[in-house]
Design an enzyme around this catalytic site. Structure first.
Site, PDB file in Angstrom:
ATOM      1  CG  HIS A 149      -2.090  -0.911   1.113  1.00  0.00           C
ATOM      2  ND1 HIS A 149      -2.015  -2.232   1.477  1.00  0.00           N
ATOM      3  CD2 HIS A 149      -3.364  -0.711   0.670  1.00  0.00           C
ATOM      4  CE1 HIS A 149      -3.187  -2.814   1.270  1.00  0.00           C
ATOM      5  NE2 HIS A 149      -4.020  -1.913   0.782  1.00  0.00           N
ATOM      6  CE  LYS A 172      -3.723  -0.457   4.789  1.00  0.00           C
ATOM      7  NZ  LYS A 172      -5.032   0.161   5.110  1.00  0.00           N
TER       8      LYS A 172
END
Length: 222
Positions: A110, A114
């Site tokens: 990701h 995040k």
């Protein structure tokens, strides 16, 4: 939003959900776990459906969601992509066929902003696999603190963070002779929005209770 600055926006923004006076069919929540209890309370008071897309929920948020489901429909999934939820089902079916002859590893990637790792989607992927296997499985994270051979009942979890990766998840099924890899790559966040809108349409007239994207996609596997 904590900020009610609407400069350049063509839609209203409120500091509190209780300031919202518009009529609606369902709430779609992509926010932060600290906001979830108020969102659930508001939905319960209005007796309206909630599509809860926020992940990494703490105990107060989970409790609030559970209370809401007693009086209104609650749709909760760790990932709102229809494609990713198909992958959950594929991974479960593969685990049934391949374990214990194949080792199982999950790798997710990701964007650098995040906060949680591994992702909620990676955990849901792991839980889908665990539900298909009779043995008690154990999550093992990154393996940096282990100096021992891999055990058959392990599900490895590894996380990558960098740049602006929207979301990538891979499940490896590995034996001495072959490797099977199931991969999902999300190229745009519109996939989550499209799935959330489909969920809102699905749930808005349902009876109180808990629903998930599995309810939407699993009928294709029956």
């Amino acid at each position: 939003d904590l900020s009610d600055n609407t400069d350049g926006l063509d839609f209203p923004v409120y500091k509190s959900i209780y300031d919202c006076k518009e009529d609606f069919d369902a709430i779609i929540d992509f926010s932060h776990f600290k906001a979830v209890p108020d969102v659930c309370k508001f939905a319960a008071e209005k007796k309206k459906a909630l599509v809860l897309c926020t992940t990494a929920l703490d105990e107060p948020a989970l409790n609030a969601a559970e209370e809401l489901s007693k009086v209104a429909p609650l749709f909760k999934s760790a990932n709102m992509s229809v494609g990713m939820n198909v992958v959950f089902e594929l991974a479960a079916q593969a685990a049934k066929a391949l374990y214990p002859d194949f080792d199982i590893e999950i790798v997710e990637a990701h964007h650098s902003r995040k906060l949680d790792a591994p992702s909620g989607t990676a955990f849901q992927l792991g839980e889908a696999i665990k539900s298909a296997i009779p043995d008690e499985m154990e999550y093992v994270y990154d393996r940096h603190d282990r100096s021992q051979a891999r055990q058959k009942n392990e599900i490895g979890m590894s996380a990558i963070r960098g740049g602006n990766i929207v979301g990538e998840h891979e499940v490896y099924f590995v034996s001495d002779e072959e490797t099977i890899k199931i991969t999902h790559q999300c190229m745009t966040r519109e996939a989550f929005a499209r799935g959330a809108l489909a969920a809102a349409e699905y749930i808005k007239d349902k009876a109180p209770g808990r629903y998930s994207m599995k309810d939407v996609v699993s009928k294709a596997f029956n």
